[in-house]
Design a protein around this motif. Structure first.
Motif, PDB file in Angstrom:
ATOM      1  N   ALA A  91       0.839  -1.203   0.000  1.00 40.98           N
ATOM      2  CA  ALA A  91       0.000   0.000   0.000  1.00 40.98           C
ATOM      3  C   ALA A  91       0.872   1.251   0.000  1.00 40.98           C
ATOM      4  O   ALA A  91       0.574   2.241  -0.689  1.00 40.98           O
ATOM      5  CB  ALA A  91      -0.928  -0.006   1.209  1.00 40.98           C
ATOM      6  N   ASN A  92       1.977   1.201   0.735  1.00 45.94           N
ATOM      7  CA  ASN A  92       2.915   2.320   0.775  1.00 45.94           C
ATOM      8  C   ASN A  92       3.506   2.578  -0.605  1.00 45.94           C
ATOM      9  O   ASN A  92       3.589   3.726  -1.062  1.00 45.94           O
ATOM     10  CB  ASN A  92       4.010   2.006   1.800  1.00 45.94           C
ATOM     11  N   ILE A  93       3.926   1.526  -1.291  1.00 44.13           N
ATOM     12  CA  ILE A  93       4.501   1.674  -2.634  1.00 44.13           C
ATOM     13  C   ILE A  93       3.467   2.248  -3.604  1.00 44.13           C
ATOM     14  O   ILE A  93       3.760   3.183  -4.366  1.00 44.13           O
ATOM     15  CB  ILE A  93       5.037   0.320  -3.166  1.00 44.13           C
ATOM     16  N   LEU A  94       2.262   1.697  -3.580  1.00 47.40           N
ATOM     17  CA  LEU A  94       1.232   2.171  -4.506  1.00 47.40           C
ATOM     18  C   LEU A  94       0.891   3.638  -4.255  1.00 47.40           C
ATOM     19  O   LEU A  94       0.773   4.427  -5.204  1.00 47.40           O
ATOM     20  CB  LEU A  94      -0.011   1.290  -4.414  1.00 47.40           C
ATOM     21  N   MET A  95       0.739   4.021  -2.991  1.00 49.20           N
ATOM     22  CA  MET A  95       0.454   5.423  -2.685  1.00 49.20           C
ATOM     23  C   MET A  95       1.646   6.296  -3.043  1.00 49.20           C
ATOM     24  O   MET A  95       1.483   7.412  -3.547  1.00 49.20           O
ATOM     25  CB  MET A  95       0.095   5.577  -1.211  1.00 49.20           C
ATOM     26  N   SER A  96       2.853   5.793  -2.822  1.00 49.82           N
ATOM     27  CA  SER A  96       4.055   6.565  -3.178  1.00 49.82           C
ATOM     28  C   SER A  96       4.136   6.805  -4.679  1.00 49.82           C
ATOM     29  O   SER A  96       4.586   7.877  -5.116  1.00 49.82           O
ATOM     30  CB  SER A  96       5.312   5.843  -2.688  1.00 49.82           C
ATOM     31  N   LEU A  97       3.707   5.827  -5.462  1.00 50.26           N
ATOM     32  CA  LEU A  97       3.670   6.029  -6.912  1.00 50.26           C
ATOM     33  C   LEU A  97       2.729   7.177  -7.283  1.00 50.26           C
ATOM     34  O   LEU A  97       3.042   7.993  -8.159  1.00 50.26           O
ATOM     35  CB  LEU A  97       3.251   4.741  -7.630  1.00 50.26           C
ATOM     36  N   LEU A  98       1.587   7.248  -6.611  1.00 44.19           N
ATOM     37  CA  LEU A  98       0.653   8.354  -6.867  1.00 44.19           C
ATOM     38  C   LEU A  98       1.228   9.686  -6.390  1.00 44.19           C
ATOM     39  O   LEU A  98       1.087  10.707  -7.076  1.00 44.19           O
ATOM     40  CB  LEU A  98      -0.693   8.081  -6.190  1.00 44.19           C
ATOM     41  N   ILE A  99       1.848   9.679  -5.218  1.00 45.34           N
ATOM     42  CA  ILE A  99       2.468  10.906  -4.699  1.00 45.34           C
ATOM     43  C   ILE A  99       3.526  11.400  -5.676  1.00 45.34           C
ATOM     44  O   ILE A  99       3.576  12.593  -6.012  1.00 45.34           O
ATOM     45  CB  ILE A  99       3.057  10.668  -3.291  1.00 45.34           C
ATOM     46  N   ASP A 100       4.365  10.482  -6.168  1.00 40.91           N
ATOM     47  CA  ASP A 100       5.384  10.846  -7.154  1.00 40.91           C
ATOM     48  C   ASP A 100       4.762  11.356  -8.448  1.00 40.91           C
ATOM     49  O   ASP A 100       5.183  12.365  -9.009  1.00 40.91           O
ATOM     50  CB  ASP A 100       6.281   9.650  -7.480  1.00 40.91           C
ATOM     51  N   HIS A 101       3.757  10.636  -8.931  1.00 39.28           N
ATOM     52  CA  HIS A 101       3.142  10.982 -10.218  1.00 39.28           C
ATOM     53  C   HIS A 101       2.540  12.384 -10.195  1.00 39.28           C
ATOM     54  O   HIS A 101       2.672  13.140 -11.164  1.00 39.28           O
ATOM     55  CB  HIS A 101       2.076   9.944 -10.589  1.00 39.28           C
ATOM     56  N   PHE A 102       1.862  12.716  -9.112  1.00 39.63           N
ATOM     57  CA  PHE A 102       1.201  14.020  -9.022  1.00 39.63           C
ATOM     58  C   PHE A 102       2.058  15.084  -8.331  1.00 39.63           C
ATOM     59  O   PHE A 102       1.641  16.233  -8.212  1.00 39.63           O
ATOM     60  CB  PHE A 102      -0.143  13.879  -8.308  1.00 39.63           C
TER      61      PHE A 102
END
Length: 148
Positions: free
Chosen positions: A106-117
């Motif tokens: 969950a941390n990785i997936l949310m981090s991908l969104l944080i990075d993307h946006f």
């Protein structure tokens, strides 16, 4: 200067993070009340950080720095406490591997969104096929750990 020397320290920090939920689960079992266990779990952290601050009080924040701080900046500890409380309550029910796998994925997936946006002032790193594939492999890996 290369930041490569940081990676072993980060790996050690990640390995030590796996100790937290089982230790907190044992604490909750011992004191029964999850809210008391959470408080007990955080007290050494507050004491340790307070001691470090007393030993190294500088640099002090500037008035401009505090005034310019985003409203959400001091809430990181509260957000992190949610994971600690979940660990206290649920690690003994799902197991350390499944708990760590779920939280890390969950941390990785949310981090991908944080990075993307580019959220929270982070430098933007757009999603691409390889990043999405890495996230999908994390999901598949945690499914295997949780199911077997």
């Amino acid at each position: 200067m290369s930041a490569a020397w940081l990676y072993p320290l980060i790996l050690i920090a990640g390995a030590l993070q796996a100790w937290g939920p089982p230790m907190n689960g044992a604490l909750r079992e011992a004191v029964t009340n999850p809210w008391l266990a959470s408080t007990i779990s955080f007290l050494p952290v507050v004491a340790f950080m307070g001691l470090l601050f007393l030993c190294m009080p500088r640099p002090f924040p500037t008035a401009d720095g505090v005034a310019g701080m985003p409203w959400w900046a001091p809430l990181g500890g509260i957000v992190g406490s949610f994971a600690v409380i979940c660990g206290l309550i649920f690690v003994n029910k799902v197991g350390a591997g499944a708990f760590a796998g779920l939280t890390i994925t969950a941390n990785i997936l949310m981090s991908l969104l944080i990075d993307h946006f580019g959220m929270f002032g982070m430098e933007q790193h757009s999603l691409n096929l390889w990043r999405v594939l890495g996230g999908a492999l994390m999901v598949a890996g945690v499914a295997l750990v949780a199911l077997f």
